[in-house]
Design an enzyme around this catalytic site. Structure first.
Site: not given
Ligand code: 1CP
Length: 334
Positions: A21, A25, A34, A71, A146
Site C-alpha cells: 500500500r 491513501r 483521488r 486492486d 468479498y
Molecule cells: O500501493 C499499493 O499497494 C496500491 C495498490 C493496491 C493493492 C496492492 C490497492 C489500491 N489495493 C491493493 C490490494 C488489496 N485490495 C488487498 C490485499 C492487500 C491487503 O490486505 O490490504 C485487499 C484486501 C483489497 C481490498 C480493498 N481495496 C479494501 C479493503 C481492505 C482494506 O484495506 O481495508 C479497500 C479499502 C480497497 C480500496 C483501495 N485499494 C487500493 C487503494 C489505494 C484503496 C483506497 C481507495 C480510496 O482512496 O478510498
C-alpha cells in the site's frame, strides 16, 4: 535483472525495500488525484493516472520496487460483478450471480482489464531498469470472501452466508484460478516482473478447510508461475504457525510474513524461501525511536539471509509520509 527478481530467483543475499500500500491513501499527492476521481474502479481503469499513482512513492522515496496501482477486486469486476468503493467503509460488491460469473469468457475478461495492462506498460517504460514492477492478484479464497460477502461485522466468516454446496464453491474457486492465471500472464506480458498473491483473509479459514481453500489454490497459482519462470511472493495473512506448512507445501519463491509471527520463529521454521515484511504498520504511527528500534529488530534477525524489507500489512491511511522517509533512511544506512 531487477534486484527483487534477482533476490527471489537466485536467493542472493542482498536486501531490498518496498511497502505494501505504498501508493495510496497516506500520500497527499494521491489524495489530490483521488479527490478529482470519485469512482475508484474508473481510477484503476485510467491507465495514465494509475501509472502516475504507481510512480508517486518511487519519486518521493526512491523505493526499490513499484507495485501497480490497481486492486484485487478488479478481477470480480471483470467477471461481471459490480464493485463500489464506499468512502470510510471500503469495498461493496453487488450480489453474486452464479450464471453471469460462469458465462464470462476469457476475451471479455482481458478486454475489461486492458487499461490495467496499459498502465503496467506505461509504468515499465518510465521505471528505472533496476527496479521491479510488481503485479498482484487476490488469492481465490480472499476474493470469494468479498464476492459472497462472507465476513460478519466481527471480522469472522459468517458460514450462514454461504448459500452454495461445497461442489459449487470448489467450482467457483477453480474458475477463479483460471482467470487469475490469465490475469497474471497478462500483467507479466505487459511488463511486470514479479507477482504477489494476497490471501488477506486466509487467517479466517476454519482448520478443516485450510488445505482446500488456502493451500490448494495458492499451490496451483505458484505452480503456474513457476512453469512460466515468474517469481512469486505469497502473503497468506493471519495463519500463524501454519506459515510453516504453507511454505513447505506451496513452495513460493518469497513469503510475506505478518506482524503476528515472531521473526525468530520464522528464521528457524521457514526454509528455502525469501522472507519479506513483518513490521507492524501501526509502529509507523509511533515515535521515530520506536520506528527505528522495531525496524532494526527485523533487519538484525534476517541480516544473513536474503530479505525484502516490508510491513506485516499495508501502510495505514493515517501514516505520516515523513516517518516513512525516516524509516527508509535508517534502512539505507543500516
Ligand atoms: O500501493 C499499493 O499497494 C496500491 C495498490 C493496491 C493493492 C496492492 C490497492 C489500491 N489495493 C491493493 C490490494 C488489496 N485490495 C488487498 C490485499 C492487500 C491487503 O490486505 O490490504 C485487499 C484486501 C483489497 C481490498 C480493498 N481495496 C479494501 C479493503 C481492505 C482494506 O484495506 O481495508 C479497500 C479499502 C480497497 C480500496 C483501495 N485499494 C487500493 C487503494 C489505494 C484503496 C483506497 C481507495 C480510496 O482512496 O478510498
Amino acid at each position: 535483472m531487477s534486484k527483487l527478481k534477482d533476490i527471489l530467483i537466485n536467493k542472493k543475499i542482498c536486501k531490498s525495500i518496498w511497502f505494501m500500500r505504498q501508493a495510496g491513501r497516506y500520500l497527499p499527492e494521491f489524495r489530490k488525484i483521488r479527490l478529482q476521481n470519485q469512482n475508484f474502479v474508473n481510477l484503476c481503469l485510467n491507465s495514465e493516472l494509475s501509472s502516475e499513482l504507481t510512480l508517486q512513492p518511487i519519486k518521493r522515496f526512491n523505493l526499490d520496487s513499484a507495485i501497480i496501482f490497481s486492486d484485487i477486486l478488479m478481477v470480480p469486476y471483470a467477471l461481471g460483478q459490480r464493485v463500489d468503493f464506499i468512502k470510510d467503509f471500503g469495498p461493496k460488491l453487488d450480489k453474486f450471480n452464479f450464471k453471469v460469473f460462469t458465462e464470462t469468457n476469457k476475451d471479455s475478461f482481458t478486454q475489461k482489464l486492458q487499461p490495467v495492462y496499459d498502465a503496467i506498460n506505461k509504468t515499465r517504460n518510465k521505471l528505472n531498469k533496476e527496479k521491479s514492477l510488481i503485479a498482484f492478484i487476490g488469492a481465490p479464497w480472499t476474493l470469494l470472501v468479498y464476492m459472497l460477502d462472507l465476513k460478519s461485522n466481527k471480522n469472522e466468516i459468517d458460514y450462514k452466508k454461504i448459500k452454495f454446496k461445497t461442489e459449487e464453491i470448489n467450482l467457483i474457486l477453480n474458475k477463479l484460478y483460471e482467470y487469475l492465471a490469465i490475469h497474471i500472464e497478462n500483467q507479466i506480458n505487459a511488463g511486470a516482473d514479479v507477482v504477489q498473491i494476497f490471501d488477506s483473509w486466509a487467517g479466517l479459514i476454519r482448520p478443516e478447510d485450510f488445505i482446500n481453500y488456502c493451500i490448494v489454490p495458492n499451490t496451483k497459482l505458484v505452480n503456474f508461475c513457476k512453469n512460466k519462470n515468474i517469481p512469486v511472493i505469497c502473503f497468506p495473512k493471519g495463519i500463524g504457525k501454519n506459515y510453516k506448512k504453507f511454505n513447505e507445501m506451496v513452495k513460493p519463491d518469497g513469503i510475506n510474513i505478518d506482524y503476528e509471527v515472531n521473526p525468530n520463529w520464522v528464521k528457524t521454521n521457514l526454509k528455502h524461501v525469501v522472507i519479506q515484511g513483518g513490521l507492524n504498520p501501526e509502529i509507523l504511527l509511533n515515535s521515530e525511536e520506536e520506528i527505528i528500534s522495531n525496524t532494526k529488530k527485523y533487519l538484525d534477525v534476517f541480516k544473513d539471509l536474503p530479505y525484502v524489507f516490508n510491513l506485516g500489512h499495508g501502510l495505514l491511511p493515517s501514516t505520516d509520509p515523513d516517518k516513512v522517509e525516516k524509516l527508509i533512511k535508517f534502512y539505507r544506512n543500516y
